[in-house]
Write a protein that holds these residues in place. Sequence first.
Motif, PDB file in Angstrom:
ATOM      1  N   ALA A  60       9.670  13.627  -6.784  1.00 52.70           N
ATOM      2  CA  ALA A  60      10.005  13.465  -5.499  1.00 52.70           C
ATOM      3  C   ALA A  60       9.529  12.148  -4.943  1.00 52.70           C
ATOM      4  O   ALA A  60      10.292  11.475  -4.273  1.00 52.70           O
ATOM      5  N   LYS A  61       8.261  12.016  -4.933  1.00 53.00           N
ATOM      6  CA  LYS A  61       7.368  11.043  -4.312  1.00 53.00           C
ATOM      7  C   LYS A  61       7.886   9.598  -5.006  1.00 53.00           C
ATOM      8  O   LYS A  61       7.883   8.751  -4.397  1.00 53.00           O
ATOM      9  N   ALA A  62       8.005   9.612  -6.217  1.00 51.06           N
ATOM     10  CA  ALA A  62       8.250   8.319  -7.139  1.00 51.06           C
ATOM     11  C   ALA A  62       9.523   8.048  -6.873  1.00 51.06           C
ATOM     12  O   ALA A  62       9.937   6.725  -6.651  1.00 51.06           O
ATOM     13  N   VAL A  63      10.676   8.773  -6.640  1.00 49.51           N
ATOM     14  CA  VAL A  63      12.081   8.482  -6.101  1.00 49.51           C
ATOM     15  C   VAL A  63      12.022   7.665  -4.748  1.00 49.51           C
ATOM     16  O   VAL A  63      12.695   6.830  -4.443  1.00 49.51           O
ATOM     17  N   ASP A  64      11.258   8.354  -3.774  1.00 52.93           N
ATOM     18  CA  ASP A  64      11.131   7.859  -2.466  1.00 52.93           C
ATOM     19  C   ASP A  64      10.568   6.698  -2.384  1.00 52.93           C
ATOM     20  O   ASP A  64      11.050   5.678  -1.809  1.00 52.93           O
ATOM     21  N   ARG A  65       9.553   6.382  -3.314  1.00 57.34           N
ATOM     22  CA  ARG A  65       8.904   5.046  -3.346  1.00 57.34           C
ATOM     23  C   ARG A  65       9.818   3.828  -3.855  1.00 57.34           C
ATOM     24  O   ARG A  65       9.740   3.010  -3.779  1.00 57.34           O
ATOM     25  N   SER A  66      10.688   4.179  -4.869  1.00 51.64           N
ATOM     26  CA  SER A  66      11.505   3.534  -5.260  1.00 51.64           C
ATOM     27  C   SER A  66      12.670   2.917  -4.733  1.00 51.64           C
ATOM     28  O   SER A  66      12.970   1.759  -4.801  1.00 51.64           O
ATOM     29  N   ALA A 123       7.772   3.577 -10.997  1.00 55.01           N
ATOM     30  CA  ALA A 123       7.542   2.000 -10.847  1.00 55.01           C
ATOM     31  C   ALA A 123       7.801   1.213 -12.142  1.00 55.01           C
ATOM     32  O   ALA A 123       6.988   0.521 -12.403  1.00 55.01           O
ATOM     33  N   ILE A 124       8.780   1.571 -12.934  1.00 55.99           N
ATOM     34  CA  ILE A 124       8.882   0.931 -14.121  1.00 55.99           C
ATOM     35  C   ILE A 124      10.149  -0.330 -13.910  1.00 55.99           C
ATOM     36  O   ILE A 124      10.703  -0.216 -12.912  1.00 55.99           O
ATOM     37  N   GLU A 125       9.870  -1.313 -14.720  1.00 50.25           N
ATOM     38  CA  GLU A 125      10.805  -2.476 -14.648  1.00 50.25           C
ATOM     39  C   GLU A 125      12.494  -2.262 -15.033  1.00 50.25           C
ATOM     40  O   GLU A 125      13.296  -2.832 -14.702  1.00 50.25           O
ATOM     41  N   GLU A 184       7.926   1.921   7.897  1.00 48.09           N
ATOM     42  CA  GLU A 184       9.457   2.001   7.895  1.00 48.09           C
ATOM     43  C   GLU A 184       9.934   3.191   7.076  1.00 48.09           C
ATOM     44  O   GLU A 184      11.057   4.008   7.440  1.00 48.09           O
ATOM     45  N   SER A 185       9.516   3.225   5.670  1.00 46.87           N
ATOM     46  CA  SER A 185      10.012   4.505   5.064  1.00 46.87           C
ATOM     47  C   SER A 185       9.557   5.809   5.255  1.00 46.87           C
ATOM     48  O   SER A 185      10.434   6.561   5.304  1.00 46.87           O
ATOM     49  N   HIS A 212       0.894  -1.147   0.128  1.00 44.81           N
ATOM     50  CA  HIS A 212      -0.181   0.229   0.258  1.00 44.81           C
ATOM     51  C   HIS A 212       0.959   1.209  -0.001  1.00 44.81           C
ATOM     52  O   HIS A 212       2.010   1.292   0.749  1.00 44.81           O
ATOM     53  N   PRO A 213       0.444   2.286  -0.888  1.00 36.94           N
ATOM     54  CA  PRO A 213       1.318   3.344  -0.852  1.00 36.94           C
ATOM     55  C   PRO A 213       1.201   4.344   0.381  1.00 36.94           C
ATOM     56  O   PRO A 213       2.178   4.966   0.729  1.00 36.94           O
ATOM     57  N   HIS A 214       0.294   3.988   1.307  1.00 39.69           N
ATOM     58  CA  HIS A 214       0.076   4.696   2.616  1.00 39.69           C
ATOM     59  C   HIS A 214       0.968   3.803   3.767  1.00 39.69           C
ATOM     60  O   HIS A 214       0.810   2.541   3.566  1.00 39.69           O
ATOM     61  N   GLY A 215       1.503   4.253   4.828  1.00 36.52           N
ATOM     62  CA  GLY A 215       1.779   3.412   5.973  1.00 36.52           C
ATOM     63  C   GLY A 215       0.540   2.863   6.632  1.00 36.52           C
ATOM     64  O   GLY A 215      -0.507   3.418   6.852  1.00 36.52           O
TER      65      GLY A 215
END
Length: 811
Positions: A664-670, A734-736, A301-302, A280-283
């Motif tokens: 910024a959000k995409a880099v953080d999720r990666s 979120a690409i492979e 944790e992120s 899930h994208p949220h904690g």
Amino acid sequence: MENYYIKNIGQDILASTALLDVIKDPVFLMKKDGDSFKYVYANPAALTLLKMQKIKGCEIEDVLPPELCQQWMTHCRKAQSAQKSIEFTERFQTENGVFIGETAVNPIVDDDGECLHFLAIVRDVTERERKKQDLLETQREMEIERKRLSSLVNNNANPVFEFDQQKRFTTVNKMVLEATGFCKEELLGTSILSLVADHCLEETRLNFDKALAGEPIDFETSIYTKKHQMATFQMNTIPINIEEKVIGVYAIAKTITVQKETERLLFESEQRYKSLFENHPHGIMTFDKAGNLSSINRRIESITGHNLTELGGQQYLSIILDEEAEKVRSHFYKTILERQPVQYELTFRHKKGHLIDLQVINIPIIADSQLVGIHGILTDITAINQAQQALIAAKTELEVFWGNSTDPIFYIDTKGDILKVNPAFEKTFGFTEEEMVTGKGTIIPPHMRHDQINIVERLLTGETVNSHDTIRLTKTGKVLNIISSYSPVRNADKEIIGATIIYKDVTELKIAEKELLKSQEKYKIITESTFDIVTMINLNGTIEYVSPAYETISGYSASDCIGKPLMMNIHPEDEAALTESVASLLKGGKPATLQARFKHKEGHYIWMEVSPTPVLENGELKQVFTISRDITERRKLQEKIERMAFYDHLTGIPNRRTFDDQLAKAVDRSKSTGKKVAVLMLDGHKFKQINDQYGHDAGDAVITEMALRLQSCVHPTATAARLGGDEMGVVLPAIESLEAAEDMAKKILNSFDKPLRFNGSDIKIGASIGIALCPDHSTDEKQLIKSADLALYEAKKLGRDTYQVFVAESV
């Protein structure tokens, strides 16, 4: 029993009692005594039975219990009347239990034919009767067991059948027929193994052999029905033992086909939940109802930097800021008490030491109507809160409205602190913007601060507060009557980041209201010169007067509405609120300003801000008047202001601010997912030449068309933005692999193949694209953009309609 009928016994009745003493059965000799009977003699066996040493001379009611006494007296009288022996069975409670006797009462007739004496002999049949009763009870129980077994088999909700040593059906109930689809004649005498599915055949045969050997077995098996469908059963076998020999087996088969499918679906559901929880994208934090933390997902944790061990137990509250701990407890127990989701915000210290802003939603976990725990959904809103300052950066775009409004306008953050005021605010109150922002100035009277806090809390829930009647102070201390409107300001994610407040100084209007009763002429001057609509309504809700502004704003003349109901042109959805507001005034309630839609004479609806006010004469309500203002443009402007902060005004697609935020959000999720993020930077070809050759309108048309085609190429989770001029960018989260980014670049370039038709000319659209990947080229957002720009530069050198991927050597 022998009939002891004695005649002419003579004068001495007791002469023969010696013989009676040796009889083992209890013997009594009684004599009629008025309406009762008196004991004359009792042999030793009788005295033992009654537990008495002496009975002679006692009345029968003094010896026997009332019920048994009445029974004896009745039978004695019958014997006397009939002058023949009477037999009956009596039950007598002794110290050793119940005594059952067969009693014969024999009348003794004297020489005169009178019957005054009775000889009673009691035979003990207690054991015989008990054995007889036991036999009857055993027979009854055997019959019940037989019927119970029959009922158990025939009425069992599960299939029940019997098979013999050769595993052939011998009996089946109706549920077997329903489960298999076969009729009784098709099953009886056939082998049960003929129905068993191939993959279960060997195991089923072995289990049936064990049952036939006398061992009860529980196991699962599957069979083919008559319609060749697979059915699964939980089989319980019961060996039938007759004289220590197994002659067959009862089998109870519980259908578990649906259960197995349910278990499969439940397993899939659990896997889906686990996948959703973990990814899930949220904690997500899960607590039991006592407040103990049981699990967290990776995103926690992120967001916080802490793992489950560090957050578990009482340690969770220990790392909450002291000033936030009570808020966390309060909202936790509110969720438990109300069993409804509860949302709030708190400041949290990250493991690395810095503070982050979190939005928390407590969601009750209810199973079988019982609350078993709470999910805490955490969202990092630090960047969103910081975006409050970005809204102020839109100053130049709001300058026309902001700088030229005659009404005071100012902007506050979610804490209620003023961030910016317009010139009309400074002119009205005498305070400069610096004084208000730094807290050196205040316009709120001390006794009204709680009212302001309450309004801020309402704004944070998303409520719009319209036409709030209040009092404010100027720098010189002058009291102003203010009608204020508060509108929440949201960012692109619909999150509240502050509020815009508009004040209307109605001090003079309030004075005019007080003078209204003194001079009708003054009233007319005020109402007919104001730009707002003033409406006078009688207590029946009928319009008696409207100011000239009514026709200017609504298109209707005064004659169109006077004598008509106030609600005649109100939008149906707003009618109830306005009716309730006016009705509240009529009942003595306080005035309340609201917004409502009013149908214009031309057919469209306009937004009006309506303030109903009571007209009192000597304390008695006589009329109600309303002040209505056209706020249609204000509402449109508010929506426009919210959009301008995060979207490009020309193309309508996201702007640079949104692009940077999403990157910024995409880099953080990666970092937590391990997937890649691609940045694509685009530049159009010969844009200056298009402007020079076809004009700036054509240039704007080309940029708009490029934006539309670009946005049509990217999927919903990606972000396409205009960064300035003909420069645009794409964030692919979120690409492979690199191939996904290259495929997107090709798709975008292909979309630009078709020329734009503008004012009769075909204008060619082209672009170059630079690509950079995270983490391959960098994990820093600014460096990624720089790398993509360098790749774009290399692509431009190759000519139009191409793309290049960043390589380190190109630096």
